[in-house]
Design an enzyme around this catalytic site. Structure first.
Site, PDB file in Angstrom:
ATOM      1  N   CYS A 136     -20.922  51.885  48.675  1.00  0.00           N
ATOM      2  CA  CYS A 136     -19.565  51.690  48.121  1.00  0.00           C
ATOM      3  C   CYS A 136     -18.753  52.972  48.223  1.00  0.00           C
ATOM      4  O   CYS A 136     -17.963  53.289  47.316  1.00  0.00           O
ATOM      5  CB  CYS A 136     -19.612  51.210  46.674  1.00  0.00           C
ATOM      6  SG  CYS A 136     -20.363  49.611  46.486  1.00  0.00           S
ATOM      7  N   LYS A 138     -26.952  52.223  34.565  1.00  0.00           N
ATOM      8  CA  LYS A 138     -27.387  53.408  35.328  1.00  0.00           C
ATOM      9  C   LYS A 138     -28.015  54.461  34.413  1.00  0.00           C
ATOM     10  O   LYS A 138     -28.483  55.491  34.866  1.00  0.00           O
ATOM     11  CB  LYS A 138     -26.195  54.017  36.076  1.00  0.00           C
ATOM     12  CG  LYS A 138     -25.661  53.115  37.184  1.00  0.00           C
ATOM     13  CD  LYS A 138     -24.559  53.809  37.934  1.00  0.00           C
ATOM     14  CE  LYS A 138     -23.764  52.845  38.808  1.00  0.00           C
ATOM     15  NZ  LYS A 138     -24.481  52.364  39.978  1.00  0.00           N
ATOM     16  N   GLN A 170     -22.656  58.548  37.556  1.00  0.00           N
ATOM     17  CA  GLN A 170     -23.877  59.142  38.111  1.00  0.00           C
ATOM     18  C   GLN A 170     -24.294  60.431  37.403  1.00  0.00           C
ATOM     19  O   GLN A 170     -25.381  60.941  37.667  1.00  0.00           O
ATOM     20  CB  GLN A 170     -23.685  59.447  39.609  1.00  0.00           C
ATOM     21  CG  GLN A 170     -23.473  58.218  40.458  1.00  0.00           C
ATOM     22  CD  GLN A 170     -24.701  57.318  40.545  1.00  0.00           C
ATOM     23  OE1 GLN A 170     -25.824  57.730  40.231  1.00  0.00           O
ATOM     24  NE2 GLN A 170     -24.505  56.081  40.970  1.00  0.00           N
ATOM     25  N   HIS A 217     -16.467  56.653  44.691  1.00  0.00           N
ATOM     26  CA  HIS A 217     -16.920  55.269  44.792  1.00  0.00           C
ATOM     27  C   HIS A 217     -15.661  54.414  44.937  1.00  0.00           C
ATOM     28  O   HIS A 217     -14.594  54.786  44.441  1.00  0.00           O
ATOM     29  CB  HIS A 217     -17.659  54.935  43.490  1.00  0.00           C
ATOM     30  CG  HIS A 217     -18.342  53.600  43.468  1.00  0.00           C
ATOM     31  ND1 HIS A 217     -17.677  52.439  43.168  1.00  0.00           N
ATOM     32  CD2 HIS A 217     -19.632  53.248  43.686  1.00  0.00           C
ATOM     33  CE1 HIS A 217     -18.542  51.430  43.197  1.00  0.00           C
ATOM     34  NE2 HIS A 217     -19.730  51.895  43.509  1.00  0.00           N
ATOM     35  N   ASP A 240     -15.174  59.981  36.269  1.00  0.00           N
ATOM     36  CA  ASP A 240     -16.138  58.914  36.528  1.00  0.00           C
ATOM     37  C   ASP A 240     -17.529  59.544  36.366  1.00  0.00           C
ATOM     38  O   ASP A 240     -17.988  60.295  37.227  1.00  0.00           O
ATOM     39  CB  ASP A 240     -15.911  58.376  37.946  1.00  0.00           C
ATOM     40  CG  ASP A 240     -17.036  57.452  38.419  1.00  0.00           C
ATOM     41  OD1 ASP A 240     -18.051  57.314  37.697  1.00  0.00           O
ATOM     42  OD2 ASP A 240     -16.907  56.891  39.517  1.00  0.00           O
TER      43      ASP A 240
HETATM   44  N1  PLP Z   1     -18.730  55.244  40.223  1.00  0.00           N
HETATM   45  C1  PLP Z   1     -19.841  55.717  40.769  1.00  0.00           C
HETATM   46  C2  PLP Z   1     -19.926  57.164  41.111  1.00  0.00           C
HETATM   47  C3  PLP Z   1     -20.915  54.863  41.032  1.00  0.00           C
HETATM   48  O1  PLP Z   1     -22.012  55.348  41.594  1.00  0.00           O
HETATM   49  C4  PLP Z   1     -20.802  53.504  40.684  1.00  0.00           C
HETATM   50  C5  PLP Z   1     -21.887  52.555  40.993  1.00  0.00           C
HETATM   51  O2  PLP Z   1     -22.689  52.782  41.879  1.00  0.00           O
HETATM   52  C6  PLP Z   1     -19.619  53.062  40.102  1.00  0.00           C
HETATM   53  C7  PLP Z   1     -18.603  53.956  39.877  1.00  0.00           C
HETATM   54  C8  PLP Z   1     -19.443  51.638  39.684  1.00  0.00           C
HETATM   55  O3  PLP Z   1     -20.330  51.328  38.663  1.00  0.00           O
HETATM   56  P1  PLP Z   1     -20.493  49.825  38.139  1.00  0.00           P
HETATM   57  O4  PLP Z   1     -20.804  48.996  39.349  1.00  0.00           O
HETATM   58  O5  PLP Z   1     -21.653  49.910  37.204  1.00  0.00           O
HETATM   59  O6  PLP Z   1     -19.235  49.435  37.495  1.00  0.00           O
END
Ligand code: PLP
Length: 422
Positions: A380, A242, A219, A139, A216
């Protein structure tokens, strides 16, 4: 603090049954509505999940009965708010099997967790010429903070490539690890492809060279058991919204010895022990990283979300969502003109697809007319789209409250797209 509704949603062994899911759906008031005259089919869970009643109740309960600032007052409301806020922290510690609740830092979400580590750990421990390794399926929030740091202090970003199926090339990863590598920061489950990366192997290979690893888990944490000690990670971050909790709250977990070495990320109230004009002494972790009044209701709501997930059982959630994803992938594969993007053997409940005949946004609009909510675009993760040489995908992302009937509705919706666009 309001706990779960006490209903463990059926038997505690094996995947969820259709009856379990029917009961679970009743906990999510938002699911029970018509969109454009059709029953809502919510398949945008990777963007954000819906909230069960116990989470909504925990937030309302705080505002209705206990609203006060935390860690500051001797009065009863402040004590109650502080207790519930800290109960949430302990629930999260238990959920990810962290050694100590002082290692659980409340942040706004995954994005802030990654920025905190880049800003605090990176600025203290990286120097020009150092390298950070990420995967090719990150992301943007696990790319841009390192790039900014790169511009500032001259670190180099190395990117592990992946196959057409969406599986990391682990030999390439191994060959990237060297004496300049300062951190490996990888996504556990890709939001664009669904790939579940072999994080334990990634950690093992990095640790063999003394390199810390950040995960991270945005997900993965809503969909499978995540145990930071079993994984061996050094930092891990995720977002409340999420995982059935509120927006605006998330967690950075880090090993205490690393967090203790790191400078504050933001400064002001709460993160200090004492302040004079000459010198400020910082508070201990986690408070050192929680400057200012936090999202108290959010933390309480997140604690309730964790308890809700525990009551269902993460193993059962994972088993159910796997079966649903396999069913969806088979049904999609039967449709001519639909190309599934992300077919790794080990993957979660993400059905990302591309159709030559129609733009993803047009597909999303037609599906919305049928009451079906999916995400369209680059998610993203623009480098992932570039890797497949496509501008965007349609992504149906699953939760344990989704059903095979809803997958069938999606397939019918795609038939409608084919009627319109050929
Ligand atoms: N990392 C991953 C794999 C994501 O899917 C997302 C959001 O879609 C993020 C980071 C960023 O999350 P947030 O927007 O809740 O900070």
């Amino acid at each position: 603090m309001t706990a779960t509704n006490g209903d463990p949603h059926g038997s505690s062994y094996g995947a969820l049954t259709a009856d379990d899911v029917a009961r679970i759906r009743m906990d999510f008031p938002v699911l029970d509505q018509l969109i454009n005259g059709k029953p809502l089919v919510y398949l945008d869970n990777a963007a954000t999940t819906q909230k069960p009643r116990p989470v909504i109740d925990a937030i309302s309960n705080y505002y209705l009965h206990n609203n006060a600032n935390v860690h500051r007052g001797v009065h009863t409301l402040s004590q109650r708010a502080t207790d519930d806020y800290e109960v949430g922290r302990e629930a999260i510690r238990r959920f990810i099997n962290a050694p100590d609740s002082s290692e659980i830092i409340y942040v706004r979400g995954t994005t802030e967790g990654l920025n905190l580590v880049a800003s605090s750990y990176g600025r203290k421990f990286f120097k020009a010429g150092d390298e950070v390794i990420i995967t090719g399926m990150e992301h943007h929030s696990n790319i841009v903070p390192w790039q900014i740091l790169g511009k500032e202090i001259g670190i180099r970003l190395r990117v592990i490539p992946f196959t057409d199926q969406g599986e990391l090339l682990m030999d390439e990863y191994e060959s990237m690890l060297n004496e300049r590598t300062r951190l490996v920061s990888v996504v556990h489950q890709s939001n664009a492809l669904g790939t579940i990366n072999p994080v334990s192997s990634i950690v093992e290979m990095a640790h063999a060279r003394g390199i810390p690893v950040m995960i991270d888990a945005a997900q993965s944490i809503p969909h499978m058991p995540v145990d930071v000690q079993a994984m061996g990670a050094d930092f891990l971050t995720f977002s409340g919204h999420k995982m059935y909790g509120p927006t605006g709250i998330g967690v950075l977990w880090g090993r205490a010895d690393l967090l203790n070495e790191m400078p504050p990320y933001q400064s002001g109230g709460e993160m200090i022990r004492s302040v004079t004009y000459e010198e400020t002494i910082y508070n201990v972790i986690p408070h050192k990283f929680e400057a200012g009044t936090p999202d108290i209701a959010g933390a309480i709501g997140l604690g309730a979300a964790v308890e809700y997930l525990e009551a269902i059982g993460m193993d059962r959630i994972a088993a159910y969502e796997q079966a649903l994803m396999r069913y969806g992938a088979e049904r999609l594969a039967e449709i001519e003109g639909v190309r599934l993007i992300g077919t790794a053997e080990n993957r979660g409940g993400v059905l990302s697809f591309y159709m030559e005949s129609a733009h993803a946004h047009d597909i999303g609009t037609i599906l919305d007319a049928e009451g079906i909510a999916v995400r369209t675009g680059h998610h993203c993760a623009q480098p992932v789209m570039a890797r497949y040489e496509i501008p965007a995908t349609v992504r149906a992302s699953l939760s344990f409250y989704n059903t095979t009937e809803e997958i069938d509705a999606l397939i019918k919706g795609i038939d409608r797209v084919i009627e319109v666009f050929g």
